[in-house]
Design an enzyme around this catalytic site. Structure first.
Site, PDB file in Angstrom:
ATOM      1  N   LYS A 191       0.884  -1.178   0.000  1.00  0.00           N
ATOM      2  CA  LYS A 191       0.000   0.000   0.000  1.00  0.00           C
ATOM      3  C   LYS A 191       0.915   1.219   0.000  1.00  0.00           C
ATOM      4  O   LYS A 191       1.401   1.654   1.042  1.00  0.00           O
ATOM      5  CB  LYS A 191      -0.867  -0.031   1.258  1.00  0.00           C
ATOM      6  CG  LYS A 191      -2.256   0.585   1.115  1.00  0.00           C
ATOM      7  CD  LYS A 191      -2.290   2.005   0.624  1.00  0.00           C
ATOM      8  CE  LYS A 191      -2.124   3.021   1.735  1.00  0.00           C
ATOM      9  NZ  LYS A 191      -1.914   4.392   1.221  1.00  0.00           N
ATOM     10  N   PRO A 192       1.167   1.783  -1.201  1.00  0.00           N
ATOM     11  CA  PRO A 192       2.027   2.975  -1.251  1.00  0.00           C
ATOM     12  C   PRO A 192       1.266   4.208  -0.766  1.00  0.00           C
ATOM     13  O   PRO A 192       0.030   4.189  -0.686  1.00  0.00           O
ATOM     14  CB  PRO A 192       2.367   3.104  -2.735  1.00  0.00           C
ATOM     15  CG  PRO A 192       1.227   2.458  -3.458  1.00  0.00           C
ATOM     16  CD  PRO A 192       0.670   1.398  -2.539  1.00  0.00           C
ATOM     17  N   GLU A 266       8.917   1.572  11.251  1.00  0.00           N
ATOM     18  CA  GLU A 266      10.000   2.550  11.055  1.00  0.00           C
ATOM     19  C   GLU A 266       9.329   3.918  11.047  1.00  0.00           C
ATOM     20  O   GLU A 266       8.625   4.252  10.101  1.00  0.00           O
ATOM     21  CB  GLU A 266      10.701   2.320   9.697  1.00  0.00           C
ATOM     22  CG  GLU A 266      11.357   0.974   9.536  1.00  0.00           C
ATOM     23  CD  GLU A 266      12.642   0.837  10.328  1.00  0.00           C
ATOM     24  OE1 GLU A 266      13.042   1.809  11.005  1.00  0.00           O
ATOM     25  OE2 GLU A 266      13.224  -0.246  10.294  1.00  0.00           O
ATOM     26  N   CYS A 300      13.357  10.883   7.380  1.00  0.00           N
ATOM     27  CA  CYS A 300      13.188  10.486   8.785  1.00  0.00           C
ATOM     28  C   CYS A 300      14.463  10.684   9.587  1.00  0.00           C
ATOM     29  O   CYS A 300      14.418  10.992  10.773  1.00  0.00           O
ATOM     30  CB  CYS A 300      12.752   9.029   8.849  1.00  0.00           C
ATOM     31  SG  CYS A 300      13.876   7.916   7.995  1.00  0.00           S
ATOM     32  N   GLU A 401       8.727  16.604  15.214  1.00  0.00           N
ATOM     33  CA  GLU A 401       9.212  16.273  13.877  1.00  0.00           C
ATOM     34  C   GLU A 401       8.482  17.171  12.882  1.00  0.00           C
ATOM     35  O   GLU A 401       7.257  17.072  12.737  1.00  0.00           O
ATOM     36  CB  GLU A 401       8.949  14.805  13.522  1.00  0.00           C
ATOM     37  CG  GLU A 401       9.564  14.456  12.184  1.00  0.00           C
ATOM     38  CD  GLU A 401       9.216  13.066  11.662  1.00  0.00           C
ATOM     39  OE1 GLU A 401       8.024  12.704  11.676  1.00  0.00           O
ATOM     40  OE2 GLU A 401      10.137  12.359  11.223  1.00  0.00           O
ATOM     41  N   LYS A 471      12.528   4.010  21.196  1.00  0.00           N
ATOM     42  CA  LYS A 471      11.465   4.886  21.713  1.00  0.00           C
ATOM     43  C   LYS A 471      10.369   5.042  20.643  1.00  0.00           C
ATOM     44  O   LYS A 471      10.046   4.067  19.957  1.00  0.00           O
ATOM     45  CB  LYS A 471      12.055   6.214  22.182  1.00  0.00           C
ATOM     46  CG  LYS A 471      13.095   6.029  23.304  1.00  0.00           C
ATOM     47  CD  LYS A 471      13.317   7.290  24.097  1.00  0.00           C
ATOM     48  CE  LYS A 471      14.351   8.182  23.457  1.00  0.00           C
ATOM     49  NZ  LYS A 471      14.660   9.371  24.258  1.00  0.00           N
ATOM     50  N   GLY A 474      10.288   3.780  16.557  1.00  0.00           N
ATOM     51  CA  GLY A 474       9.984   2.522  15.890  1.00  0.00           C
ATOM     52  C   GLY A 474      10.040   1.295  16.757  1.00  0.00           C
ATOM     53  O   GLY A 474      10.289   1.361  17.962  1.00  0.00           O
TER      54      GLY A 474
HETATM   55  P1  NAD Z   1       1.938   8.415   7.163  1.00  0.00           P
HETATM   56  O1  NAD Z   1       2.054   7.697   8.453  1.00  0.00           O
HETATM   57  O2  NAD Z   1       0.932   9.483   7.050  1.00  0.00           O
HETATM   58  O3  NAD Z   1       1.597   7.373   5.990  1.00  0.00           O
HETATM   59  C1  NAD Z   1       2.382   6.229   5.735  1.00  0.00           C
HETATM   60  C2  NAD Z   1       1.523   5.182   5.022  1.00  0.00           C
HETATM   61  O4  NAD Z   1       0.498   4.732   5.900  1.00  0.00           O
HETATM   62  C3  NAD Z   1       0.821   5.716   3.779  1.00  0.00           C
HETATM   63  O5  NAD Z   1       0.809   4.707   2.797  1.00  0.00           O
HETATM   64  C4  NAD Z   1      -0.575   6.003   4.294  1.00  0.00           C
HETATM   65  O6  NAD Z   1      -1.576   5.989   3.302  1.00  0.00           O
HETATM   66  C5  NAD Z   1      -0.766   4.857   5.256  1.00  0.00           C
HETATM   67  N1  NAD Z   1      -1.801   5.090   6.281  1.00  0.00           N
HETATM   68  C6  NAD Z   1      -2.275   6.275   6.758  1.00  0.00           C
HETATM   69  N2  NAD Z   1      -3.226   6.054   7.698  1.00  0.00           N
HETATM   70  C7  NAD Z   1      -3.352   4.715   7.823  1.00  0.00           C
HETATM   71  C8  NAD Z   1      -4.143   3.865   8.639  1.00  0.00           C
HETATM   72  N3  NAD Z   1      -5.023   4.349   9.511  1.00  0.00           N
HETATM   73  N4  NAD Z   1      -3.989   2.533   8.526  1.00  0.00           N
HETATM   74  C9  NAD Z   1      -3.098   2.007   7.675  1.00  0.00           C
HETATM   75  N5  NAD Z   1      -2.315   2.775   6.862  1.00  0.00           N
HETATM   76  C10 NAD Z   1      -2.442   4.096   6.933  1.00  0.00           C
HETATM   77  O7  NAD Z   1       3.396   8.936   6.828  1.00  0.00           O
HETATM   78  P2  NAD Z   1       3.848   9.866   5.615  1.00  0.00           P
HETATM   79  O8  NAD Z   1       3.329  11.237   5.850  1.00  0.00           O
HETATM   80  O9  NAD Z   1       3.529   9.185   4.322  1.00  0.00           O
HETATM   81  O10 NAD Z   1       5.429   9.842   5.786  1.00  0.00           O
HETATM   82  C11 NAD Z   1       6.122  10.699   6.618  1.00  0.00           C
HETATM   83  C12 NAD Z   1       6.486  10.012   7.918  1.00  0.00           C
HETATM   84  O11 NAD Z   1       7.206   8.818   7.634  1.00  0.00           O
HETATM   85  C13 NAD Z   1       7.400  10.839   8.795  1.00  0.00           C
HETATM   86  O12 NAD Z   1       6.972  10.779  10.130  1.00  0.00           O
HETATM   87  C14 NAD Z   1       8.751  10.149   8.649  1.00  0.00           C
HETATM   88  O13 NAD Z   1       9.616  10.331   9.736  1.00  0.00           O
HETATM   89  C15 NAD Z   1       8.350   8.734   8.466  1.00  0.00           C
HETATM   90  N6  NAD Z   1       9.410   7.970   7.797  1.00  0.00           N
HETATM   91  C16 NAD Z   1      10.150   7.098   8.544  1.00  0.00           C
HETATM   92  C17 NAD Z   1      11.184   6.389   7.955  1.00  0.00           C
HETATM   93  C18 NAD Z   1      11.990   5.400   8.757  1.00  0.00           C
HETATM   94  O14 NAD Z   1      12.593   4.512   8.159  1.00  0.00           O
HETATM   95  N7  NAD Z   1      12.049   5.495  10.075  1.00  0.00           N
HETATM   96  C19 NAD Z   1      11.475   6.568   6.600  1.00  0.00           C
HETATM   97  C20 NAD Z   1      10.713   7.467   5.883  1.00  0.00           C
HETATM   98  C21 NAD Z   1       9.674   8.171   6.489  1.00  0.00           C
END
Ligand code: NAD
Length: 497
Positions: A191-192, A266, A300, A401, A471, A474
């Site tokens: 699910k992208p 993550e 991130c 963040e 913490k 993740g």
């Molecule tokens: P997000 O949490 O809004 O969305 C991530 C994914 O989850 C998307 O595909 C989204 O559609 C899906 N999603 C949203 N609500 C959902 C639900 N209720 N149930 C299931 N899936 C759901 O994150 P984002 O805005 O796309 O990305 C930014 C965040 O990602 C930042 O907090 C960043 O730090 C984090 N991030 C972490 C890493 C890492 O490896 N630690 C890497 C990249 C980004």
């Protein structure tokens, strides 16, 4: 559907289920727009619960009765290597597609993301072939006599895996999860992010071309609540690998607990970047700018809290500001651009909200970035870098963040002080330490409470190494053997004779 043609016209994309592109059951679509221009790129199929049901059923069939989980690891590895080669054959077009859809500078998508996506496939092909299997020999009493015992651990795939990815490095993130999942013999539903679905759809097509059987890789595009939530809740799904925000990650952990799925998360960060007086100044300057402003801070791992020791504070800050002022904000598809746009209008507004709040809470703006004045950037969600010296470590700009080009800058005196301040956060993803003294670097690394610490470097990482945070950053680790640990179940088989 020719996804590579987004440059030449608006596409209509479909879901990828059981080896075929199909419309969403409800027929709905949503608009995918370029963050650099707001131009419409694609009408994307908006998946919902019925589509998740079809995709999970296909993945389940492919797992329970299909050839993929039963194939020798070496054969799966061949398919993954072919997938890696196909990614490289399509590298230029994929890098352009990603730059367009995610607003990420082309020089990063072309030189980092796409090659890394191919490396992920090649790496996990080799890793599964070379994974050591465990056998122990022993002697134990059983029913009155001594028996020879051979115990072996059969590593089996977990089953159907839900793989959910964010928008900041879509192709890299998707391969980071599907490569180990497939190497280990799992089937999956990806699910992208709704903001950047295009490269993942292309990846699904390339999986089929590489020889991945139908049903093994499925993609449901759509919104989190409509497509992500039913996927995570589905009892036929055995494991969830999620990268994204803390809020969604927490909700996913709660939902997955209802059926005791394996989960890896993550999540976000507020990483400390610590520069000691004895640092190699040029290296620390260059590295600290990169650690903060790569992809406009939408990373991130971004080192968003910069701590500089008092002895070099003034010199360092002056030169740091010079370098940041020289960063070029512009069209992500131009090789000249260092910073592209932010991902969306609401996201830019959120980042601007943090800037206003920082000023209201008494932070000094050493650099106050606004929307760039050039007319040709007016339709994109661009934002210039901002650097604040907060009056305390407590205000929002220093704690939350932001996921944009906004840095908090602090001065410190001692190692003890900076470690305590660096650890005073709910996050624990990564930390950076710049010093010429190995002892200082190692002592800081030992005491910093984060999943990763780089000394005199930023994100230099081999695919064999673990990636992840502690913490609220993740749960669990990905990378190298840690990914394969997650995507396998060890089964003990014990033979007495
Ligand atoms: P997000 O949490 O809004 O969305 C991530 C994914 O989850 C998307 O595909 C989204 O559609 C899906 N999603 C949203 N609500 C959902 C639900 N209720 N149930 C299931 N899936 C759901 O994150 P984002 O805005 O796309 O990305 C930014 C965040 O990602 C930042 O907090 C960043 O730090 C984090 N991030 C972490 C890493 C890492 O490896 N630690 C890497 C990249 C980004």
């Amino acid at each position: 559907m020719d996804l590579m043609a987004v440059a030449t016209g608006v596409q209509r994309t479909q879901l990828f289920i059981d080896g075929r592109f199909v419309d969403a059951a409800g027929g709905e679509t949503f608009e995918d727009r370029a963050p650099a221009t707001s131009e419409l790129l694609a009408h994307v199929a908006s998946g919902g619960a019925r589509d998740v049901d079809r995709a999970v059923a296909a993945a389940r069939r492919a797992f329970d009765g299909g050839p993929w989980p039963r194939m020798p690891a070496a054969q799966r590895a061949k398919v993954l290597r072919r997938l890696g080669a196909l990614l490289l054959e399509n590298a230029d077009a994929l890098a352009k597609l990603e730059a367009r859809d995610a607003g990420k500078p082309f020089k990063e998508t072309a030189h980092r993301d796409v090659p890394r996506a191919a490396d992920n496939c090649a790496f996990f092909a080799s890793a599964i072939e070379q994974r050591a299997q465990q056998v122990t020999f022993d002697r134990k009493p059983f029913l009155g006599s001594e028996r020879e015992i051979v115990s072996l651990v059969r590593e089996e795939p977990v089953g159907v895996c839900a793989l959910l990815t964010p928008w900041n490095s879509p192709l890299m993130q998707a391969t980071w999860k599907i490569a180990p999942a497939l190497a280990a013999g799992n089937t999956c539903v990806l699910k992208p992010s709704e903001l950047t679905p295009l490269s993942t759809l292309k990846l699904a097509e390339l999986c089929s071309a590489a020889g991945v059987p139908d049903g093994v890789v499925n993609v449901v595009t759509g919104f989190g609540a409509d497509a992500g939530a039913p996927l995570v809740a589905d009892a036929r799904v055995d494991a969830v690998a999620f990268t994204g925000s803390v809020a969604v990650g927490t909700a996913i952990n709660v939902a997955a607990a209802q059926t005791l799925k394996k989960v890896t998360l993550e999540l976000g960060g507020k990483s400390a970047n610590i520069v000691f007086d004895d640092a190699d100044l040029e290296l620390a300057l260059e590295g600290s700018v990169l650690a903060m402003f790569r992809h406009s801070g939408q990373v991130c791992l971004a080192g968003t809290r910069l701590f500089v020791q008092a002895g070099i504070y003034e010199t360092f800050v002056e030169r740091y500001l010079e370098r940041v002022r020289a960063l070029r904000v512009g069209d992500p598809e131009s090789p000249e651009s260092d910073l592209g746009p932010l991902i969306s209008a609401p996201h830019r507004a959120r980042v601007e909200g943090f800037i206003e709040r920082a000023l209201a809470e008494g932070a000094t703006a050493l650099l106050h970035g606004g929307r760039p004045a050039h007319a040709e950037l007016a339709n994109g969600h661009y934002l210039e870098p901002s650097i604040f010296a907060p009056p305390s470590d407590e205000i929002a700009v220093a704690r939350e963040e932001i996921f944009g080009p906004v840095l908090s800058l602090f001065q410190f005196e001692t190692l003890d002080e900076v470690v305590a301040r660096a650890n005073d956060t709910r996050f624990g993803l990564s930390a950076y330490v710049w010093t010429r003294d190995v002892g200082t670097g190692m002592r800081a690394a030992e005491r910093l409470h984060s999943g990763m610490v780089w000394i005199n470097g930023y994100f230099i990482r081999d695919l064999r190494q673990p990636f992840g945070g502690v913490k609220e950053s993740g749960l669990g680790r990905e990378g190298g053997r840690w990914s394969l640990d997650f995507f396998t179940e060890p089964k003990l088989v014990c033979i007495a004779y």
